[in-house]
Scaffold this motif. Structure first.
Motif, short mmCIF file in Angstrom:
data_model
loop_
_atom_site.label_atom_id
_atom_site.label_comp_id
_atom_site.label_asym_id
_atom_site.label_seq_id
_atom_site.Cartn_x
_atom_site.Cartn_y
_atom_site.Cartn_z
N GLN A 43 0.85 -1.19 0.00
CA GLN A 43 0.00 0.00 0.00
C GLN A 43 0.88 1.24 0.00
O GLN A 43 1.03 1.93 1.01
N ARG A 44 1.46 1.50 -1.17
CA ARG A 44 2.24 2.71 -1.42
C ARG A 44 1.81 3.24 -2.77
O ARG A 44 1.90 2.52 -3.78
N VAL A 45 1.33 4.49 -2.80
CA VAL A 45 0.86 5.07 -4.05
C VAL A 45 1.93 4.91 -5.12
O VAL A 45 3.11 5.20 -4.89
N ALA A 46 1.51 4.39 -6.28
CA ALA A 46 2.44 4.02 -7.34
C ALA A 46 3.43 5.13 -7.66
O ALA A 46 3.06 6.27 -7.89
N ASP A 47 4.71 4.76 -7.64
CA ASP A 47 5.81 5.69 -7.92
C ASP A 47 7.01 4.84 -8.32
O ASP A 47 6.91 3.62 -8.43
N PRO A 48 8.17 5.44 -8.60
CA PRO A 48 9.32 4.63 -9.02
C PRO A 48 9.71 3.53 -8.04
O PRO A 48 10.22 2.47 -8.44
N VAL A 49 9.49 3.76 -6.74
CA VAL A 49 9.84 2.73 -5.75
C VAL A 49 8.95 1.50 -5.92
O VAL A 49 9.44 0.36 -5.96
N SER A 50 7.65 1.71 -6.04
CA SER A 50 6.75 0.56 -6.20
C SER A 50 6.95 -0.09 -7.57
O SER A 50 6.81 -1.30 -7.72
#
Length: 418
Positions: free
Chosen positions: A386-393
């Motif tokens: 549950q992490r808003v989609a970004d380069p990390v995810s």
């Protein structure tokens, strides 16, 4: 209780236990580094669980470990479910792929298309030669926008007119229909509100509220008892907190996803959107994926015919579109990698530099969740964070694939290429 059979050891499913540890170590490291609060990975082979791991907790600092039945906002992983709902009605002869969408969405009867725009965002409009078809609606080639991005005046219009924050699916359709198409139907691929509109089509054809149709025709038959648009009061302690990058290398509770407010899971959502509104668990979604992998049936319950699943898994992006690149695309679609009816479709993994099998179907959600279905190797994988989609995810998803397939030991003998 997982409600899915499991192997005693990964080796029974054709995986090396030691090598699979790389996936587990990476997940655990993400928690230890504070990049995610917690997560689940569920790997299946030939209909049985190979590994099912949970990491961290439902929220940062939670002393209780994440339960296997933790509830996640799956956002755009709702789209394949909506597509299956539509194909149930397709099998009943209620619509065809080349029907104009105006047969079910008359709001779109008088469309304009943006054929050019200047630096200030002023659009030059023309009449469309025809409305989009249902095939184009389901494959994101209809010309619709989304309002999540900021690189085209049609996208900016979707955001300014609050298409995604409409109070009903009918109102969403009216707002979207008042905005020009981004391109002529079938001439390009762009991620859009198309699947939300598909949910409205399901409502109008079936005469049922969209969520009721999903429960009656998909969730209850498949035993997906924890999947829906709202969380029961007694199940709220299982719900995970959604986080976003705080800009300083840490996390903060997310208040929106790409400008759309995060809704309270204990309350009904403003709309039951076909494009992204479901809450689910790793096991529930794995059951859905296994049904697709098994040709439309699971545990003796048939949802779709095998021929329908094959149709959904066929590329629907026109060949001339695949032959060229375009900066507006969310993914690098090309002749080796296309999009079907609700999923991306991998046609040539070697060309794409990927280890998965031919015909792999996949998609993800804006809250960091993702899945793939690999028919060549008989694999289902579901990942939930549950992490808003970004380069990390995005990195997380990419490495999960690599760490899974480098542990697969019985994918078949190596053959010399001639």
């Amino acid at each position: 209780m997982t409600r899915l059979p499991a192997y005693d050891r990964p080796e029974e499913g054709g995986f090396d236990s030691g090598r699979l540890q790389r996936l587990r170590d990476h997940m655990a490291g993400m928690v230890e580094q504070g990049r995610i609060a917690g997560g689940s990975t569920l790997l299946m082979r030939r209909g049985r669980i190979v590994r099912f791991d949970t990491f961290g907790g439902r929220r940062l600092g939670d002393p209780e470990p994440l339960p296997r039945d933790a509830l996640f906002r799956i956002y755009s992983m709702t789209k394949p479910v909506t597509s299956v709902a539509a194909m149930i009605l397709f099998e009943e002869g209620r619509w065809t792929l080349d029907d104009p969408i105006t047969r079910y969405l008359p709001e779109f009867s008088d469309l304009k298309v943006c054929v050019d725009f200047n630096a200030g965002g002023d659009m030059r409009l023309e009449d469309t030669a025809r409305p989009p078809t249902m095939r184009e609606l389901m494959s994101h080639t209809a010309g619709l926008g989304y309002g999540l991005f900021d690189h085209h005046p049609v996208e900016r219009a979707y955001k300014a007119d609050g298409v995604l924050t409409a109070s009903s699916l009918d109102e969403l359709a009216r707002r979207a229909a008042a905005i020009p198409l981004m391109f002529r139907p079938g001439e390009e691929w762009f991620y859009s509100v198309a699947t939300d509109l598909l949910g409205l089509v399901v409502e109008r054809i079936s005469g049922q509220r969209f969520g009721d149709f999903l429960h009656e025709r998909i969730f209850e038959p498949l035993g997906m008892r924890d999947t829906g648009f709202q969380v029961r009061a007694e199940d709220l302690p299982r719900a995970c907190v959604l986080y976003a990058d705080d800009g300083a290398g840490g996390l903060r509770p997310a208040t929106d996803t790409f400008g759309v407010p995060v809704h309270d899971l204990s309350r009904p959502p403003p709309i039951e959107g076909g494009g992204g509104g479901l809450i689910s668990t790793a096991v529930d979604y794995a059951r859905f994926c296994q049904m697709i992998l098994d040709g439309g049936a699971l545990d003796g319950v048939r949802i779709l015919a095998p021929a329908t699943v094959r149709l959904m898994a066929s590329n629907m992006i026109p060949e001339p579109v695949l032959a060229r690149s375009h900066p507006l695309r969310l993914l690098p679609f090309n002749p080796a990698f296309g999009f079907g009816l609700g999923f991306s479709v991998m046609h040539d993994p070697a060309r794409m530099g990927s280890l998965e099998g031919r015909g792999t179907l996949a998609w993800g959600g804006g809250g960091g969740t993702w899945f793939w279905i690999d028919p060549e190797h008989d694999i289902v994988f579901v990942g939930m964070i549950q992490r808003v989609a970004d380069p990390v995810s995005d990195e997380f998803r990419r490495k999960a694939r690599v760490f899974t397939y480098q542990a697969l030991t019985d994918a078949g003998p190596f053959e010399e290429l001639s």
